[in-house]
Enzyme design. Structure first.
Site, PDB file in Angstrom:
ATOM      1  N   THR A  58       0.560  -0.601   0.458  1.00 31.58           N
ATOM      2  CA  THR A  58       0.005   0.080   0.208  1.00 31.58           C
ATOM      3  C   THR A  58       0.965   1.303   0.068  1.00 31.58           C
ATOM      4  O   THR A  58       2.224   1.172   0.222  1.00 31.58           O
ATOM      5  CB  THR A  58      -0.695  -0.280   1.290  1.00 31.58           C
ATOM      6  OG1 THR A  58      -2.117   1.322   1.377  1.00 31.58           O
ATOM      7  CG2 THR A  58      -0.084  -0.373   2.281  1.00 31.58           C
ATOM      8  N   HIS A  59       0.495   1.704  -0.859  1.00 34.04           N
ATOM      9  CA  HIS A  59       1.028   3.577  -0.817  1.00 34.04           C
ATOM     10  C   HIS A  59       0.288   4.885   0.326  1.00 34.04           C
ATOM     11  O   HIS A  59       0.907   5.656   0.392  1.00 34.04           O
ATOM     12  CB  HIS A  59       0.877   4.505  -1.910  1.00 34.04           C
ATOM     13  CG  HIS A  59       2.454   3.469  -2.943  1.00 34.04           C
ATOM     14  ND1 HIS A  59       2.325   1.902  -3.273  1.00 34.04           N
ATOM     15  CD2 HIS A  59       3.259   3.806  -3.026  1.00 34.04           C
ATOM     16  CE1 HIS A  59       3.440   1.812  -3.924  1.00 34.04           C
ATOM     17  NE2 HIS A  59       3.958   2.702  -3.844  1.00 34.04           N
ATOM     18  N   ASN A  60      -0.821   4.317   0.874  1.00 40.94           N
ATOM     19  CA  ASN A  60      -2.078   4.824   1.599  1.00 40.94           C
ATOM     20  C   ASN A  60      -1.722   4.959   3.120  1.00 40.94           C
ATOM     21  O   ASN A  60      -1.818   3.868   3.512  1.00 40.94           O
ATOM     22  CB  ASN A  60      -3.406   4.510   1.061  1.00 40.94           C
ATOM     23  CG  ASN A  60      -3.836   5.305   2.542  1.00 40.94           C
ATOM     24  OD1 ASN A  60      -3.825   5.423   3.679  1.00 40.94           O
ATOM     25  ND2 ASN A  60      -5.548   5.454   2.305  1.00 40.94           N
TER      26      ASN A  60
ATOM     27  N   ASP B   9      -7.359  -4.657  -0.521  1.00 40.03           N
ATOM     28  CA  ASP B   9      -8.411  -3.205  -1.043  1.00 40.03           C
ATOM     29  C   ASP B   9      -9.470  -3.428  -0.927  1.00 40.03           C
ATOM     30  O   ASP B   9     -10.346  -4.214  -0.424  1.00 40.03           O
ATOM     31  CB  ASP B   9      -8.624  -4.379  -2.902  1.00 40.03           C
ATOM     32  CG  ASP B   9      -9.226  -3.395  -4.076  1.00 40.03           C
ATOM     33  OD1 ASP B   9      -7.938  -2.427  -4.353  1.00 40.03           O
ATOM     34  OD2 ASP B   9     -10.354  -3.256  -4.858  1.00 40.03           O
TER      35      ASP B   9
ATOM     36  N   PHE C 279      -9.595   8.455   7.514  1.00 35.39           N
ATOM     37  CA  PHE C 279      -8.887   8.703   6.934  1.00 35.39           C
ATOM     38  C   PHE C 279     -10.556   8.852   5.608  1.00 35.39           C
ATOM     39  O   PHE C 279     -11.579   7.444   6.041  1.00 35.39           O
ATOM     40  CB  PHE C 279      -7.808   8.045   5.707  1.00 35.39           C
ATOM     41  CG  PHE C 279      -8.196   6.761   5.790  1.00 35.39           C
ATOM     42  CD1 PHE C 279      -8.110   5.913   6.653  1.00 35.39           C
ATOM     43  CD2 PHE C 279      -8.296   6.356   4.573  1.00 35.39           C
ATOM     44  CE1 PHE C 279      -8.851   4.524   6.419  1.00 35.39           C
ATOM     45  CE2 PHE C 279      -8.442   4.507   4.576  1.00 35.39           C
ATOM     46  CZ  PHE C 279      -8.575   3.991   5.890  1.00 35.39           C
ATOM     47  N   GLY C 280     -10.239   9.164   4.290  1.00 32.10           N
ATOM     48  CA  GLY C 280     -11.083   8.438   3.232  1.00 32.10           C
ATOM     49  C   GLY C 280     -12.823   8.666   3.840  1.00 32.10           C
ATOM     50  O   GLY C 280     -13.070   9.800   4.316  1.00 32.10           O
TER      51      GLY C 280
HETATM   52  P1  IMP Z   1      -7.876   0.987  -2.067  1.00 32.84           P
HETATM   53  O1  IMP Z   1      -8.234   0.052  -1.289  1.00 32.84           O
HETATM   54  O2  IMP Z   1      -6.468   1.417  -2.483  1.00 32.84           O
HETATM   55  O3  IMP Z   1      -7.977   0.782  -4.025  1.00 32.84           O
HETATM   56  O4  IMP Z   1      -9.137   1.998  -1.995  1.00 32.84           O
HETATM   57  C1  IMP Z   1     -10.068   2.529  -1.093  1.00 32.84           C
HETATM   58  C2  IMP Z   1     -10.558   3.533  -0.720  1.00 32.84           C
HETATM   59  O5  IMP Z   1     -11.737   3.467   0.200  1.00 32.84           O
HETATM   60  C3  IMP Z   1      -9.867   4.278   0.585  1.00 32.84           C
HETATM   61  O6  IMP Z   1      -8.474   5.575  -0.769  1.00 32.84           O
HETATM   62  C4  IMP Z   1     -10.586   4.986   1.475  1.00 32.84           C
HETATM   63  O7  IMP Z   1     -11.140   5.957   0.211  1.00 32.84           O
HETATM   64  C5  IMP Z   1     -12.107   3.819   1.164  1.00 32.84           C
HETATM   65  N1  IMP Z   1     -11.549   2.910   2.686  1.00 32.84           N
HETATM   66  C6  IMP Z   1     -11.317   1.930   2.269  1.00 32.84           C
HETATM   67  N2  IMP Z   1     -11.178   1.470   3.427  1.00 32.84           N
HETATM   68  C7  IMP Z   1     -11.452   2.787   4.261  1.00 32.84           C
HETATM   69  C8  IMP Z   1     -11.133   2.971   5.718  1.00 32.84           C
HETATM   70  O8  IMP Z   1     -11.547   2.652   6.552  1.00 32.84           O
HETATM   71  N3  IMP Z   1     -12.709   3.971   6.069  1.00 32.84           N
HETATM   72  C9  IMP Z   1     -12.893   5.082   4.813  1.00 32.84           C
HETATM   73  N4  IMP Z   1     -12.423   4.859   3.281  1.00 32.84           N
HETATM   74  C10 IMP Z   1     -12.139   3.854   2.995  1.00 32.84           C
END
Ligand code: IMP
Length: 200
Positions: free
Chosen positions: A15-17, A75, A158-159
């Site tokens: 992950t880069h998050n 994901d 986040f998110g």
């Molecule tokens: P990916 O899994 O990196 O493709 O991105 C998933 C996206 O879903 C994240 O950037 C968030 O926007 C959202 N997301 C996933 N898990 C959470 C969470 O626990 N809280 C809030 N947003 C989430």
């Protein structure tokens, strides 16, 4: 071959998050040496699959192939019942190139307004995949259901956290103590399944 994760081993978190990396490290409770794909300068693959599990496997395999180490990828995303499951696998992409989640949350609110939907049910999904450099991989999925609230509330997490209230609670994920969120989140549920499958 028996697929197991041995305590103390190094794991590449694909992950880069930084928000996710923190949650993954917390959920692994210090039992593994977690290095991120970002810190190894591994590029991010394009998420070309149509499901959370497909994209988690794709990311874990990509990191395992390039790092030569066991890699773990998540994901995840938020799905809204009245929007037929959107944004779903496009959750990150709804925030645009600037990763602007205020914009993404507004988009959810606007779409619900446009169709006049009263249904505020939503859920988060987390697919977790572990891939070994020599090929094998395991994938599991966790889900937490809740309802949406507008305007967004709380600035931890986040998110989409500030608009999501998990069932049985009154605070949004954004208002909650991260310890509580970590205990009941979709990622925690997926981790419990992964542990049952891969950790003695
Ligand atoms: P990916 O899994 O990196 O493709 O991105 C998933 C996206 O879903 C994240 O950037 C968030 O926007 C959202 N997301 C996933 N898990 C959470 C969470 O626990 N809280 C809030 N947003 C989430």
């Amino acid at each position: 071959m028996k697929l197991k994760l041995i305590k103390g081993m190094r794991l590449v978190a694909a992950t880069h998050n930084p928000g996710k990396a923190r949650e993954i490290a917390t959920l692994l409770k210090g039992d593994y040496v977690v290095v991120t794909a970002g810190s190894l300068n591994l590029p991010e693959p394009e998420e070309t699959e149509a499901t959370f599990t497909g994209n988690a496997l794709l990311k874990a395999r990509y990191a395992a192939e390039r790092s030569g180490e066991v890699s773990l990828a998540d994901d995840s995303g938020m799905s809204v019942s009245a929007l037929d499951g959107a944004p779903g696998i496009f959750s990150a992409r709804w925030a645009g190139p600037d990763k602007d989640f205020a914009l993404a949350m507004k988009k959810v609110e606007d779409r619900l307004g446009e169709i006049g939907a009263d249904d505020r049910r939503a859920w988060f999904t987390s697919a977790l995949a572990v891939a070994w450099p020599d090929g094998p991989a395991v994938v599991v999925e966790g889900r937490v259901d809740g309802t949406l609230t507008f305007p967004p509330r709380g600035d931890s997490g986040f998110g989409y956290d500030p608009i999501f209230i998990p069932n049985g609670h009154t605070r949004t994920f954004g208002e909650m103590d991260p310890v509580l969120k970590d205990a009941l989140s979709h990622r925690a549920l997926a981790f419990a399944k992964l542990k049952a499958a891969l950790i003695d």
